[in-house]
Design a protein around this motif. Structure first.
Motif, PDB file in Angstrom:
ATOM      1  N   LEU A  19       0.661  -1.306  -0.097  1.00 31.54           N
ATOM      2  CA  LEU A  19       0.126  -0.089   0.057  1.00 31.54           C
ATOM      3  C   LEU A  19       0.839   1.203  -0.071  1.00 31.54           C
ATOM      4  N   ARG A  20       1.948   1.290   0.741  1.00 29.25           N
ATOM      5  CA  ARG A  20       2.704   2.378   0.822  1.00 29.25           C
ATOM      6  C   ARG A  20       3.595   2.704  -0.246  1.00 29.25           C
ATOM      7  N   GLU A  21       3.868   1.589  -1.321  1.00 26.96           N
ATOM      8  CA  GLU A  21       4.544   1.783  -2.568  1.00 26.96           C
ATOM      9  C   GLU A  21       3.498   2.498  -3.423  1.00 26.96           C
ATOM     10  N   ARG A  22       2.315   1.759  -3.476  1.00 30.05           N
ATOM     11  CA  ARG A  22       1.306   2.266  -4.320  1.00 30.05           C
ATOM     12  C   ARG A  22       0.925   3.871  -4.129  1.00 30.05           C
ATOM     13  N   THR A  23       1.020   4.129  -2.866  1.00 31.24           N
ATOM     14  CA  THR A  23       0.640   5.339  -2.325  1.00 31.24           C
ATOM     15  C   THR A  23       1.606   6.324  -3.015  1.00 31.24           C
ATOM     16  N   ALA A  37       1.304   7.167  -6.778  1.00 33.52           N
ATOM     17  CA  ALA A  37       0.261   7.726  -7.160  1.00 33.52           C
ATOM     18  C   ALA A  37       0.598   9.193  -7.098  1.00 33.52           C
ATOM     19  N   VAL A  38       1.230   9.400  -5.757  1.00 33.48           N
ATOM     20  CA  VAL A  38       1.636  10.884  -5.430  1.00 33.48           C
ATOM     21  C   VAL A  38       2.555  11.274  -6.613  1.00 33.48           C
ATOM     22  N   ARG A  39       3.438  10.443  -6.838  1.00 31.08           N
ATOM     23  CA  ARG A  39       4.579  10.998  -7.858  1.00 31.08           C
ATOM     24  C   ARG A  39       4.017  11.150  -9.174  1.00 31.08           C
ATOM     25  N   LEU A  59       9.554  10.128 -16.465  1.00 32.36           N
ATOM     26  CA  LEU A  59       9.917   9.130 -17.586  1.00 32.36           C
ATOM     27  C   LEU A  59      10.056   7.685 -17.065  1.00 32.36           C
ATOM     28  N   GLU A  60      10.650   7.766 -15.550  1.00 30.03           N
ATOM     29  CA  GLU A  60      10.682   6.326 -14.923  1.00 30.03           C
ATOM     30  C   GLU A  60       9.462   5.701 -14.668  1.00 30.03           C
ATOM     31  N   ILE A  61       8.382   6.336 -14.328  1.00 28.09           N
ATOM     32  CA  ILE A  61       7.200   5.968 -14.093  1.00 28.09           C
ATOM     33  C   ILE A  61       6.489   5.183 -15.095  1.00 28.09           C
ATOM     34  N   GLY A  62       6.971   5.807 -16.519  1.00 28.62           N
ATOM     35  CA  GLY A  62       6.229   5.304 -17.699  1.00 28.62           C
ATOM     36  C   GLY A  62       6.929   3.933 -18.112  1.00 28.62           C
ATOM     37  N   ASN A  63       8.263   3.977 -17.675  1.00 29.67           N
ATOM     38  CA  ASN A  63       9.058   2.929 -18.082  1.00 29.67           C
ATOM     39  C   ASN A  63       8.756   1.666 -17.063  1.00 29.67           C
ATOM     40  N   GLU A  64       8.401   1.909 -15.955  1.00 30.29           N
ATOM     41  CA  GLU A  64       7.882   1.021 -14.888  1.00 30.29           C
ATOM     42  C   GLU A  64       6.597   0.392 -15.331  1.00 30.29           C
TER      43      GLU A  64
END
Length: 199
Positions: A5-9, A12-14, A64-69
């Protein structure tokens, strides 16, 4: 491994910070936009902003990193027995949807202008892209251990080349959609025996 949950939160904020920042960059320019403005628009304090990004540059690289992930996750979730070429086409679905939206496409072009104006950001983007390809290769290597790594690397590189070709085709009213153009591009290189990418 599933995110907790912490990682997902945090993720989402990023994403939200990245979206808010890009809106401000489009409205008033990258250099004129301050971290304080980004944080305020996102409903955060300046201190809270730095919990997610160390700087404006890190925010762009983080986007960009989020898109790659997301691409790596999409590949991980494809059916294990699906042909590699078909899986790679499906990995691009979110990118196709993003680029097919005129507003989002404009945002993406502006982001690339910002990156292109900074040697540091351009270099970091190139490094991230190489890392993305390596991660996709790693996922496919684990899924298809019988496939030579040279073949996997070649397929990943070729798939991205097809995406770049499709993105370079000017959009025309009444013309084929980006997804169709990409299907055609990838069909031209579809490995023998692979399923149709439009399946």
């Amino acid at each position: 491994m599933a995110e907790n949950l912490r990682e997902r939160t945090r993720r989402a904020v990023r994403k939200e910070l990245s979206a808010v920042a890009l809106d401000l960059f489009l409205e008033q320019g990258y250099e004129a936009t301050t971290i304080e403005q980004i944080a305020t628009a996102a409903g955060l304090s300046r201190r809270s902003f730095f919990r997610y990004f160390a700087s404006k540059e890190a925010l762009i690289l983080g986007k960009l990193e989020i898109g790659n992930e997301d691409m790596v996750q999409a590949l991980t979730e494809r059916p294990p027995q699906e042909p590699i070429w078909t899986s790679l086409r499906r990995v691009f679905d979110d990118a196709v949807a993003y680029q097919s939206d005129s507003r989002q496409r404009e945002r993406g072009l502006r982001l690339q202008e910002i990156i292109g104006a900074s040697p540091m950001l351009a270099g970091a983007q190139a490094t991230q892209f190489a890392a993305l390809q390596s991660e996709l290769v790693a996922v496919l290597r684990e899924r298809s251990p019988q496939t030579p790594e040279l073949e996997i690397r070649s397929l990943v590189s070729a798939a991205f080349a097809c995406l770049q070709v499709a993105l370079a085709v000017p959009a025309q009213d009444g013309g084929p959609a980006l997804g169709e153009i990409l299907d055609r591009s990838m069909a031209a290189l579809r490995p023998l025996g692979a399923q149709d990418t439009s399946d």
